[in-house]
Scaffold this motif. Structure first.
Motif, PDB file in Angstrom:
ATOM      1  N   GLU A   1       0.821  -1.218   0.000  1.00  0.00           N
ATOM      2  CA  GLU A   1       0.000   0.000   0.000  1.00  0.00           C
ATOM      3  C   GLU A   1       0.849   1.260   0.000  1.00  0.00           C
ATOM      4  OE1 GLU A   1       0.491  -1.375   4.283  1.00  0.00           O
ATOM      5  OE2 GLU A   1       0.085  -2.254   2.312  1.00  0.00           O
ATOM      6  N   MET A   2       2.125   1.157   0.422  1.00  0.00           N
ATOM      7  CA  MET A   2       2.993   2.333   0.446  1.00  0.00           C
ATOM      8  C   MET A   2       3.255   2.847  -0.958  1.00  0.00           C
ATOM      9  SD  MET A   2       3.751   3.206   3.538  1.00  0.00           S
ATOM     10  CE  MET A   2       5.223   4.199   3.321  1.00  0.00           C
ATOM     11  N   ALA A   3       3.323   1.956  -1.920  1.00  0.00           N
ATOM     12  CA  ALA A   3       3.629   2.346  -3.291  1.00  0.00           C
ATOM     13  C   ALA A   3       2.527   3.163  -3.924  1.00  0.00           C
ATOM     14  CB  ALA A   3       3.905   1.102  -4.142  1.00  0.00           C
ATOM     15  N   SER A   4       1.321   3.062  -3.379  1.00  0.00           N
ATOM     16  CA  SER A   4       0.199   3.785  -3.972  1.00  0.00           C
ATOM     17  C   SER A   4      -0.273   4.947  -3.108  1.00  0.00           C
ATOM     18  CB  SER A   4      -0.975   2.817  -4.192  1.00  0.00           C
ATOM     19  OG  SER A   4      -1.371   2.233  -2.959  1.00  0.00           O
ATOM     20  N   THR A   5       0.560   5.350  -2.115  1.00  0.00           N
ATOM     21  CA  THR A   5       0.192   6.464  -1.247  1.00  0.00           C
ATOM     22  C   THR A   5       0.040   7.741  -2.050  1.00  0.00           C
ATOM     23  OG1 THR A   5       1.330   5.478   0.618  1.00  0.00           O
ATOM     24  CG2 THR A   5       0.894   7.838   0.756  1.00  0.00           C
TER      25      THR A   5
ATOM     26  N   PHE B   1      14.306  16.351   7.936  1.00  0.00           N
ATOM     27  CA  PHE B   1      13.321  15.391   8.416  1.00  0.00           C
ATOM     28  C   PHE B   1      12.616  15.861   9.683  1.00  0.00           C
ATOM     29  CE2 PHE B   1      14.937  12.280   5.414  1.00  0.00           C
ATOM     30  CZ  PHE B   1      13.795  11.542   5.144  1.00  0.00           C
ATOM     31  N   VAL B   2      13.246  16.734  10.460  1.00  0.00           N
ATOM     32  CA  VAL B   2      12.578  17.249  11.664  1.00  0.00           C
ATOM     33  C   VAL B   2      11.309  18.019  11.308  1.00  0.00           C
ATOM     34  CG1 VAL B   2      12.780  18.887  13.574  1.00  0.00           C
ATOM     35  CG2 VAL B   2      14.618  17.258  13.131  1.00  0.00           C
ATOM     36  N   PRO B   3      11.353  19.029  10.409  1.00  0.00           N
ATOM     37  CA  PRO B   3      10.108  19.711  10.053  1.00  0.00           C
ATOM     38  C   PRO B   3       9.136  18.826   9.277  1.00  0.00           C
ATOM     39  CG  PRO B   3      11.920  20.500   8.690  1.00  0.00           C
ATOM     40  CD  PRO B   3      12.525  19.656   9.765  1.00  0.00           C
TER      41      PRO B   3
ATOM     42  N   GLU C   1       5.501  20.562   9.474  1.00  0.00           N
ATOM     43  CA  GLU C   1       5.737  21.959   9.123  1.00  0.00           C
ATOM     44  C   GLU C   1       6.124  22.107   7.654  1.00  0.00           C
ATOM     45  OE1 GLU C   1       7.525  22.906  13.601  1.00  0.00           O
ATOM     46  OE2 GLU C   1       8.828  22.927  11.844  1.00  0.00           O
ATOM     47  N   VAL C   2       6.652  21.057   7.087  1.00  0.00           N
ATOM     48  CA  VAL C   2       7.042  21.009   5.672  1.00  0.00           C
ATOM     49  C   VAL C   2       6.454  19.747   5.078  1.00  0.00           C
ATOM     50  CG1 VAL C   2       8.996  20.696   4.098  1.00  0.00           C
ATOM     51  CG2 VAL C   2       9.160  22.350   5.962  1.00  0.00           C
ATOM     52  N   HIS C   3       5.954  19.860   3.859  1.00  0.00           N
ATOM     53  CA  HIS C   3       5.285  18.708   3.238  1.00  0.00           C
ATOM     54  C   HIS C   3       5.977  18.202   1.978  1.00  0.00           C
ATOM     55  CE1 HIS C   3       2.198  20.933   5.551  1.00  0.00           C
ATOM     56  NE2 HIS C   3       1.948  19.723   5.997  1.00  0.00           N
ATOM     57  N   SER C   4       6.912  18.995   1.449  1.00  0.00           N
ATOM     58  CA  SER C   4       7.646  18.537   0.269  1.00  0.00           C
ATOM     59  C   SER C   4       9.029  19.168   0.279  1.00  0.00           C
ATOM     60  CB  SER C   4       6.908  18.905  -1.023  1.00  0.00           C
ATOM     61  OG  SER C   4       6.731  20.308  -1.132  1.00  0.00           O
ATOM     62  N   VAL C   5       9.981  18.461  -0.343  1.00  0.00           N
ATOM     63  CA  VAL C   5      11.385  18.899  -0.351  1.00  0.00           C
ATOM     64  C   VAL C   5      11.969  18.657  -1.740  1.00  0.00           C
ATOM     65  CG1 VAL C   5      13.666  18.638   0.698  1.00  0.00           C
ATOM     66  CG2 VAL C   5      11.608  18.236   2.087  1.00  0.00           C
ATOM     67  N   SER C   6      12.749  19.619  -2.214  1.00  0.00           N
ATOM     68  CA  SER C   6      13.499  19.443  -3.459  1.00  0.00           C
ATOM     69  C   SER C   6      14.912  19.966  -3.238  1.00  0.00           C
ATOM     70  CB  SER C   6      12.833  20.185  -4.623  1.00  0.00           C
ATOM     71  OG  SER C   6      12.860  21.586  -4.402  1.00  0.00           O
TER      72      SER C   6
ATOM     73  N   LEU D   1      12.787  15.298  -3.569  1.00  0.00           N
ATOM     74  CA  LEU D   1      13.180  14.332  -2.554  1.00  0.00           C
ATOM     75  C   LEU D   1      11.983  13.761  -1.789  1.00  0.00           C
ATOM     76  CD1 LEU D   1      16.319  16.121  -1.029  1.00  0.00           C
ATOM     77  CD2 LEU D   1      16.253  14.412  -2.851  1.00  0.00           C
ATOM     78  N   MET D   2      11.099  14.643  -1.356  1.00  0.00           N
ATOM     79  CA  MET D   2       9.934  14.234  -0.565  1.00  0.00           C
ATOM     80  C   MET D   2       8.703  15.000  -1.026  1.00  0.00           C
ATOM     81  SD  MET D   2      11.125  11.934   1.514  1.00  0.00           S
ATOM     82  CE  MET D   2       9.841  11.756   2.759  1.00  0.00           C
ATOM     83  N   PRO D   3       7.495  14.434  -0.993  1.00  0.00           N
ATOM     84  CA  PRO D   3       7.201  13.050  -0.632  1.00  0.00           C
ATOM     85  C   PRO D   3       7.909  12.082  -1.580  1.00  0.00           C
ATOM     86  CG  PRO D   3       5.192  14.356  -0.742  1.00  0.00           C
ATOM     87  CD  PRO D   3       6.275  15.171  -1.350  1.00  0.00           C
ATOM     88  N   PHE D   4       8.296  10.970  -1.051  1.00  0.00           N
ATOM     89  CA  PHE D   4       9.069  10.023  -1.840  1.00  0.00           C
ATOM     90  C   PHE D   4       8.198   9.368  -2.900  1.00  0.00           C
ATOM     91  CE2 PHE D   4      11.306   6.117  -2.823  1.00  0.00           C
ATOM     92  CZ  PHE D   4      12.602   6.589  -2.975  1.00  0.00           C
ATOM     93  N   ASP D   5       8.726   9.291  -4.110  1.00  0.00           N
ATOM     94  CA  ASP D   5       8.002   8.684  -5.220  1.00  0.00           C
ATOM     95  C   ASP D   5       8.367   7.208  -5.316  1.00  0.00           C
ATOM     96  OD1 ASP D   5       6.681   8.038  -7.526  1.00  0.00           O
ATOM     97  OD2 ASP D   5       8.032   9.137  -8.865  1.00  0.00           O
ATOM     98  N   PHE D   6       7.515   6.343  -4.743  1.00  0.00           N
ATOM     99  CA  PHE D   6       7.785   4.911  -4.793  1.00  0.00           C
ATOM    100  C   PHE D   6       7.599   4.343  -6.194  1.00  0.00           C
ATOM    101  CE2 PHE D   6       6.834   5.557  -0.278  1.00  0.00           C
ATOM    102  CZ  PHE D   6       7.889   4.878   0.299  1.00  0.00           C
TER     103      PHE D   6
END
Length: 279
Positions: free
Chosen positions: A62-66, A154-156, A161-166, A184-189
């Motif tokens: 199920e993680m792959a389809s998050t 990863f702390v925020p 506090e943060v939802h995506s990272v590049s 980088l995040m959210p991670f693309d499985f």
């Protein structure tokens, strides 16, 4: 007409400047080569983590389809890998301008900056980072810096506090060291291909926790790679700048040599005229 001694002094100074330029170019070339030697190991580690993640995904399909949250709801953290020092032409300014111009994320954007020149450039534009650090002096120090960056991002993320990272960096292997922006995040499985095996792997910790750790390790390797490429790109840019500087210095030295011969000839001619007129 300048005095011949003044020209001689300038020629000596130009010679010293050329020596400094040659030394800086050699140092930049050595750093760039050092970074490229480390890249292969980083990429091999990244492939190893990806294979492990693919096997772990078979335990938590199920993680792959998050689904990711809507872009309008996100606060975006952008990591900018800029220059640590000067004498690299427009390299740093190009990275900073490119990082600010990219509008593929929401307006609510925060910055994590790497490189003192990069930090200074953002400060001049009135932008304060949420976290910053100088670029490493040697390629072997990249993993330690990458670990600090991963801890800082990863702390925020965990706090919401943060939802995506590049991450933004210059790729020395691309045409004119074009900017690369890696999500980088959210991670693309979706980019992790599940292996074909008859039975699931044996694990000693819960599968969801294992997958979380592998994602963090994979992001760590991506940050390592971006830092190493950014380190190589800065030194390539400095090497090119020093090559241009040496060419300019050589032209100045040749011009001074011509002036030196001209002034010496004129002084010699003046002395001959004065001597020939003496009774």
């Amino acid at each position: 007409m300048p005095h011949i001694e003044d020209i001689k002094d300038r020629i000596g100074n130009i010679g010293q400047i050329e020596g400094v330029i040659v030394a800086m170019r050699a140092m930049a070339a050595a750093h760039a080569q050092e970074a490229r030697r480390h890249l292969q190991a980083i990429r091999e580690h990244e492939e190893t983590v990806a294979r492990s993640m693919a096997e772990a995904l078979s335990l938590v399909p199920e993680m792959a389809s998050t689904k990711e949250r809507g872009e309008s709801e996100q606060t975006h953290l952008r990591i900018v890998v800029g220059a640590a020092q000067g004498f690299s032409g427009q390299h740093n300014e190009r990275i900073v301008t490119g990082a600010l111009e990219q509008n593929d994320e929401p307006e609510d954007r925060q910055y994590l900056l790497i490189g003192q020149r990069c930090i200074s450039e953002f400060a001049e534009r009135g932008i304060r980072p949420v976290w910053s650090a100088n670029m490493v002096a040697h390629a072997a120090e990249v993993p330690a810096l990458a670990s600090r960056i991963v801890d800082a991002l990863f702390v925020p993320l965990e706090r919401g506090e943060v939802h995506s990272v590049s991450i933004v960096y210059a790729d020395p292997a691309s045409t004119e060291m074009a900017l690369t922006i890696r999500r980088l995040m959210p991670f693309d499985f979706g980019r992790i291909t599940a292996p074909r095996r008859p039975s699931p792997p044996i694990t000693l910790i819960p599968a969801p926790r294992l997958l979380e750790q592998l994602v963090e390790e994979y992001v760590f390797t991506e940050v390592c790679e971006a830092l190493m490429l950014g380190f190589a790109a800065e030194n390539d840019a400095r090497m090119n700048a020093m090559t241009r500087a040496r060419s300019n210095v050589k032209e100045i030295a040749q011009d001074l040599q011509r002036k030196f011969h001209q002034v010496r000839q004129e002084e010699t001619t003046t002395e001959i005229i004065e001597l020939s007129g003496t009774s």
